[in-house]
Design a protein around this motif. Structure first.
Motif: not given
Length: 338
Positions: A270-296
């Motif tokens: 919350d201390g970060l999200s109240s100051q910064l915007h997630s690029v995935q939420d703002t300009a992404g396509d889908g959820f953008g899962f990143s972990w684990p690489a084989r099945f995010p």
């Protein structure tokens, strides 16, 4: 006569499947009131928030049961979880990316056990990134990354296990304390000892549009177990410290790149999200899962911004790491800010 009695006694569609209807309502309430789930026991609230998008999978399962039971009440009850899920995550189902962007940034936890750091470095250099942040850079592979990336990036800094490679000049670079040390002996450790396992940095990137403050961070790991639940004390302390560092930042335009070991829906951020915007939420396509690489299944590698506009956000192909690289295009738009 028997068939008549059976037809009369058979419950109607509104009385069938009371258990399914109750489960549907409970699912909807759980997603709706997730912020009220306490963290006192095993960080249960944070655990739910981390995997909250996947709760939507229960909807088709309950719908199948409702149709099989021919339960009108269960079908109607499912409107609650469907509405809540779409309200929370429906915006991620459409492509919000736009072409162009003044700067391409990439972040990647390259993995301490990466079997081929040279190949990983070459793949990342070919991504077109103007700024490339690497996390979990082991001492034995540092030279490899520096050698392979030198042709593409004129400037770079490595602070402990995190680094930033840049096509633009860097200045005012320093480590950021994300509380990897705890206890009374932490303050007694020499600076050179702490630097060996330092996991965050801050630097200023000189651009044609003015200075850009860039943070690279790798927060503490989390563990999930049936008995202890989500163990994330060190990660949470690091998130709080990072939020304080960003709050004290004097440069208006800020980019934070890193493996934060958590989804941005987790209340720990919350201390970060109240100051910064997630690029995935703002300009992404889908959820953008990143972990684990084989099945995010979750996005724990984040790109967060302030004072610039995200144009696009995407996930790069797998390297030798157990994380996927994440990328974003950001735009100055002639000085117009978010």
């Amino acid at each position: 006569m028997y068939r008549t009695l059976r037809a009369v006694c058979r419950p109607g569609p509104w009385r069938r499947g009371p258990v399914l209807a109750a489960l549907a309502l409970l699912l909807g309430l759980l997603m709706l009131l997730h912020a009220e789930i306490p963290n006192r026991i095993g960080n249960l609230g944070s655990l739910v928030e981390t995997f909250l998008p996947w709760f939507g999978l229960f909807v088709p399962m309950l719908l199948a049961g409702a149709l099989w039971r021919r339960s009108a009440s269960a079908v109607v009850a499912l409107l609650l979880p469907v509405t809540v899920w779409l309200n929370l995550f429906g915006g991620l189902l459409r492509d919000k990316s736009h072409p162009g962007g003044d700067l391409v940034v990439v972040s990647h936890n390259v993995g301490a056990d990466n079997p081929d750091p040279a190949a990983t470095a070459r793949d990342l250099a070919a991504s077109g990134a103007d700024l490339l942040a690497l996390e979990e850079v082991p001492p034995q592979a540092k030279g490899t990354y520096e050698k392979e990336l030198a042709k593409t990036y004129r400037y770079h800094t490595v602070q402990g296990t995190v680094g930033l490679w840049s096509k633009l000049p860097l200045s005012d670079t320093r480590p950021v304390d994300v509380k990897m040390d705890a206890g009374p002996l932490a303050a007694t450790k020499p600076a050179d000892v702490k630097m060996r396992y330092n996991r965050a940095l801050r630097t200023t990137v000189a651009t044609d549009h003015g200075p850009l403050a860039v943070y690279v961070a790798h927060l503490g790991s989390v563990r999930v177990s049936p008995r202890a639940g989500l163990s994330a004390g060190q990660r949470n302390a690091g998130a709080q410290a990072l939020g304080q560092a960003v709050a004290a930042e004097r440069i208006e335009r800020v980019v934070l790149l890193g493996d934060l070991n958590g989804a941005m829906g987790d209340r720990a951020f919350d201390g970060l999200s109240s100051q910064l915007h997630s690029v995935q939420d703002t300009a992404g396509d889908g959820f953008g899962f990143s972990w684990p690489a084989r099945f995010p299944v979750v996005r724990i590698d984040q790109i967060l911004v302030r004072g610039v506009e995200p144009r696009s956000s995407w996930v790069l192909p797998s390297t030798g790491s157990d994380h996927l690289p994440v990328a974003a295009g950001i735009d100055w738009l002639g000085g117009r800010t978010l």
